[in-house]
Every structure is written in structure tokens, then in C-alpha cells.
Design a protein around this motif. Structure first.
Motif, PDB file in Angstrom:
ATOM      1  N   LYS A  98       0.821  -1.212   0.000  1.00 19.75           N
ATOM      2  CA  LYS A  98       0.000   0.000   0.000  1.00 19.75           C
ATOM      3  C   LYS A  98       0.861   1.272   0.000  1.00 19.75           C
ATOM      4  N   ILE A  99       1.812   1.373   0.902  1.00 18.47           N
ATOM      5  CA  ILE A  99       2.656   2.574   0.999  1.00 18.47           C
ATOM      6  C   ILE A  99       3.559   2.692  -0.226  1.00 18.47           C
ATOM      7  N   LEU A 100       4.092   1.572  -0.681  1.00 24.59           N
ATOM      8  CA  LEU A 100       4.968   1.573  -1.856  1.00 24.59           C
ATOM      9  C   LEU A 100       4.208   2.058  -3.092  1.00 24.59           C
ATOM     10  N   LYS A 101       2.964   1.629  -3.227  1.00 26.14           N
ATOM     11  CA  LYS A 101       2.133   2.085  -4.353  1.00 26.14           C
ATOM     12  C   LYS A 101       1.888   3.590  -4.274  1.00 26.14           C
ATOM     13  N   ALA A 102       1.640   4.072  -3.072  1.00 30.31           N
ATOM     14  CA  ALA A 102       1.392   5.516  -2.891  1.00 30.31           C
ATOM     15  C   ALA A 102       2.640   6.311  -3.252  1.00 30.31           C
ATOM     16  N   TRP A 103       3.805   5.802  -2.839  1.00 35.52           N
ATOM     17  CA  TRP A 103       5.060   6.487  -3.178  1.00 35.52           C
ATOM     18  C   TRP A 103       5.253   6.525  -4.688  1.00 35.52           C
ATOM     19  N   LYS A 104       4.996   5.402  -5.344  1.00 31.38           N
ATOM     20  CA  LYS A 104       5.195   5.344  -6.799  1.00 31.38           C
ATOM     21  C   LYS A 104       4.245   6.289  -7.518  1.00 31.38           C
ATOM     22  N   GLU A 105       3.051   6.459  -6.967  1.00 28.50           N
ATOM     23  CA  GLU A 105       2.084   7.386  -7.544  1.00 28.50           C
ATOM     24  C   GLU A 105       2.548   8.835  -7.352  1.00 28.50           C
ATOM     25  N   GLN A 106       3.092   9.094  -6.175  1.00 27.53           N
ATOM     26  CA  GLN A 106       3.495  10.451  -5.833  1.00 27.53           C
ATOM     27  C   GLN A 106       4.819  10.852  -6.474  1.00 27.53           C
ATOM     28  N   TYR A 107       5.839   9.966  -6.420  1.00 28.36           N
ATOM     29  CA  TYR A 107       7.190  10.318  -6.865  1.00 28.36           C
ATOM     30  C   TYR A 107       7.563   9.703  -8.219  1.00 28.36           C
ATOM     31  N   GLY A 108       6.834   8.703  -8.660  1.00 31.75           N
ATOM     32  CA  GLY A 108       7.150   8.004  -9.900  1.00 31.75           C
ATOM     33  C   GLY A 108       7.861   6.688  -9.600  1.00 31.75           C
ATOM     34  N   ALA A 109       7.593   5.695 -10.422  1.00 33.91           N
ATOM     35  CA  ALA A 109       8.117   4.345 -10.188  1.00 33.91           C
ATOM     36  C   ALA A 109       9.640   4.301 -10.249  1.00 33.91           C
ATOM     37  N   GLU A 110      10.236   5.000 -11.214  1.00 32.53           N
ATOM     38  CA  GLU A 110      11.700   4.974 -11.355  1.00 32.53           C
ATOM     39  C   GLU A 110      12.379   5.571 -10.130  1.00 32.53           C
ATOM     40  N   THR A 111      11.840   6.637  -9.625  1.00 29.58           N
ATOM     41  CA  THR A 111      12.417   7.288  -8.442  1.00 29.58           C
ATOM     42  C   THR A 111      12.351   6.357  -7.243  1.00 29.58           C
ATOM     43  N   VAL A 112      11.179   5.756  -7.024  1.00 32.22           N
ATOM     44  CA  VAL A 112      10.996   4.862  -5.877  1.00 32.22           C
ATOM     45  C   VAL A 112      11.890   3.631  -6.031  1.00 32.22           C
ATOM     46  N   ASP A 113      12.050   3.108  -7.236  1.00 34.52           N
ATOM     47  CA  ASP A 113      12.938   1.953  -7.444  1.00 34.52           C
ATOM     48  C   ASP A 113      14.374   2.299  -7.081  1.00 34.52           C
TER      49      ASP A 113
END
Length: 117
Positions: A98-113
Motif C-alpha cells: 500500500k505505501i509503496l504504491k502511494a510512493w510510486k504514484e506520488q514520486y514516480g516508479a523509477e524514483t521509488v525503485d
């Protein structure tokens, strides 16, 4: 290589192989193994058994196979992501957090990776 040179080389190889064969024929260990194999095959034939039957009898687990059962999969590795903005840490074995999905939505998948520890 000329054909005569190839012929002589093959002839030399054959002579060497024949010497090795003669040496093996006199080896007592080989004679014992051959005798054991012939007696074993005779015994198997006498009782109408195959090598598979004997292996299944002596080691029932071997007949089931050493491979993992169908449907089993390798356990996923634990991944740790650390948000550099707020220092929050998320540990997950999959991407459906849940939190990881929210981060990817907010910051972008590449950034979170890139936050993967």
C-alpha cells in the motif's frame, strides 16, 4: 593434413587404444565389476525385476523425483525501500504494498525503485 598423415595418426591412436584395452582386460577390479554386473542382471532377470524396481524399493523418495513439486515457486526476496524525504522504511516481498504504491504514484516508479536498499 594429407590423407596419409591422417591415416598414420589414426593408426597410432588405434595402437594406443589397443594397449589400454589389453591393460584393462588384465585388471582384477574390472573383472570383479563385470562379474558383479552379470550376476546382478541374472538375479534381476530371475525375479523379473528392472533396475527401476530395485531403486524404487531401496529409495522410495528417488522415484518421486528430486525436483520441487509442481506449483511450488522460489520464495521472494525481502526488499527494503527507504524514502529519503521522510526517512520512512518499507519492507516488502512483492510490489503490491500500500505505501509503496502511494510512493510510486506520488514520486514516480523509477524514483521509488532507486530507493531500494
Amino acid at each position: 593434413m594429407s590423407i596419409i598423415a591422417e591415416y598414420k595418426a589414426l593408426e597410432a591412436q588405434i595402437a594406443e587404444q589397443q594397449k589400454r584395452l589389453e591393460a584393462l582386460k588384465g585388471d582384477e577390479k574390472l573383472k570383479r565389476e563385470i562379474e558383479f554386473e552379470s550376476k546382478l542382471r541374472g538375479l534381476l532377470a530371475e525375479y523379473n525385476y528392472s533396475l527401476k524396481n530395485v531403486i524404487a524399493l531401496l529409495d522410495p523418495q528417488a522415484s518421486k523425483g528430486a525436483a520441487a513439486p509442481k506449483g511450488a515457486r522460489k520464495e521472494r526476496a525481502l526488499k527494503t525501500y527507504k524514502n529519503p524525504n521522510n526517512g520512512e522504511v518499507v519492507e516488502t516481498k512483492g510490489g503490491n504494498h500500500k505505501i509503496l504504491k502511494a510512493w510510486k504514484e506520488q514520486y514516480g516508479a523509477e524514483t521509488v525503485d532507486g530507493w531500494l536498499q
